[in-house]
Design a protein around this motif. Structure first.
Motif, PDB file in Angstrom:
ATOM      1  N   THR A 169     -63.441-121.745 -15.054  1.00 44.16           N
ATOM      2  CA  THR A 169     -64.290-122.327 -14.012  1.00 44.16           C
ATOM      3  C   THR A 169     -65.177-121.259 -13.378  1.00 44.16           C
ATOM      4  N   TYR A 172     -67.838-120.502 -15.882  1.00 41.47           N
ATOM      5  CA  TYR A 172     -68.759-121.634 -15.977  1.00 41.47           C
ATOM      6  C   TYR A 172     -69.775-121.599 -14.839  1.00 41.47           C
ATOM      7  N   THR A 175     -72.139-118.568 -15.212  1.00 44.09           N
ATOM      8  CA  THR A 175     -73.107-118.742 -16.286  1.00 44.09           C
ATOM      9  C   THR A 175     -74.190-119.747 -15.910  1.00 44.09           C
ATOM     10  N   LYS A 176     -73.787-120.861 -15.301  1.00 39.92           N
ATOM     11  CA  LYS A 176     -74.775-121.849 -14.857  1.00 39.92           C
ATOM     12  C   LYS A 176     -75.732-121.244 -13.837  1.00 39.92           C
ATOM     13  N   PRO A 205     -72.228-122.724 -21.187  1.00 38.93           N
ATOM     14  CA  PRO A 205     -71.390-122.807 -19.987  1.00 38.93           C
ATOM     15  C   PRO A 205     -69.998-123.367 -20.233  1.00 38.93           C
ATOM     16  N   LEU A 206     -69.814-124.143 -21.306  1.00 36.43           N
ATOM     17  CA  LEU A 206     -68.526-124.781 -21.564  1.00 36.43           C
ATOM     18  C   LEU A 206     -67.619-123.966 -22.483  1.00 36.43           C
ATOM     19  N   SER A 208     -66.116-121.139 -22.229  1.00 30.48           N
ATOM     20  CA  SER A 208     -64.920-120.520 -21.646  1.00 30.48           C
ATOM     21  C   SER A 208     -63.721-121.461 -21.684  1.00 30.48           C
TER      22      SER A 208
END
Length: 255
Positions: A169, A172, A175-176, A205-206, A208
């Motif tokens: 999380t 994520y 990165t976003k 982003p997903l 991880s």
């Protein structure tokens, strides 16, 4: 290969013996964490080099924007021009992947070591070691068969899943945020720099969260390596990229 695995097993057992006064029955698990930290320290110079490379790529963004404006109607020519610019400036668009690639041998060593009942023709004594109630050679499905999700073994995996989900999380959101700041996703510049990168950036982003699947299917010893390494990576990136709000999501997700 057999002799090498025997030597590696002896090293892990020796380290576990040193840690036994502190960690008792979980000494081998602690040895894996220490081994992972040692690997990450060896790889750290590559991580620092990747961060420097990202700064260099950020420096090239104005020139890449100019090339995009000049060759926007000719994708092939634009891609060639961007790659030539990287070659001229001696900047690799994929240098952020190196830390992850150099860790793979350590992961597969642990995977192999804790997936075999014999090492060098002798019984693999490491399989008798545990992390609390869960055998280091076991998998999540084995734990589910020994008491279910909330059994003694299942709770060990739940703890690992919580750590992985927390780290994923964090990655994520970071990165976003980096993608929004740099505008990579909107401009598509990443796709022009490296063929096929556009599709990767959308999924980045997903990525991880894929670690959750890895932890669930590999031997617990290898899962412990993954959990320790990904946690280290999250902290390391937060430090190395703290002054780079527009860092590339590729660099942010590597490691």
């Amino acid at each position: 290969m057999s002799a090498f695995m025997s030597l590696f097993a002896s090293l892990v057992e020796g380290l576990a013996d040193l840690l036994e006064p502190l960690f008792q029955a979980s000494a081998a698990a602690a040895a894996i964490v220490v081994f992972t930290a040692f690997v990450r320290l060896l790889v750290h110079p590559l991580s620092r080099a990747a961060a420097r490379g990202q700064r260099e790529r950020a420096r090239l963004q104005p020139q890449i924007a100019a090339l995009r404006k000049k060759h926007g109607k000719n994708p092939e020519k634009l891609q060639k021009a961007v790659m030539e610019l990287h070659a001229k400036e001696k900047v690799s668009p994929l240098s952020g992947c190196l830390p992850s690639l150099f860790q793979l041998p350590a992961f597969f060593l642990l995977y192999h070591l804790f997936s075999n009942s014999t090492i060098g023709g002798e019984a693999n004594a490491l399989l008798a070691h545990k992390l609390f109630a869960a055998p280091l050679g076991g998998r999540w499905m084995d734990a589910l068969g020994e008491g279910g999700v909330f059994g003694a073994q299942g709770l060990v995996y739940l703890g690992l899943f919580v750590v992985v989900a927390g780290v994923a999380t964090f990655n994520y959101r970071r990165t976003k945020r980096q993608m929004a700041t740099s505008g990579v996703a909107a401009s598509g510049s990443g796709e022009q720099q490296v063929p096929g990168m556009g599709a990767v950036l959308k999924f980045m982003p997903l990525m991880s969260f894929m670690t959750l699947f890895t932890v669930a299917v590999v031997p617990l010893a290898a899962a412990l390596y993954v959990v320790t390494s990904t946690t280290w990576s999250a902290v390391e990136r937060a430090v190395l990229y703290r002054d780079m709000p527009g860092a590339s999501p590729l660099a942010a997700a590597a490691g």
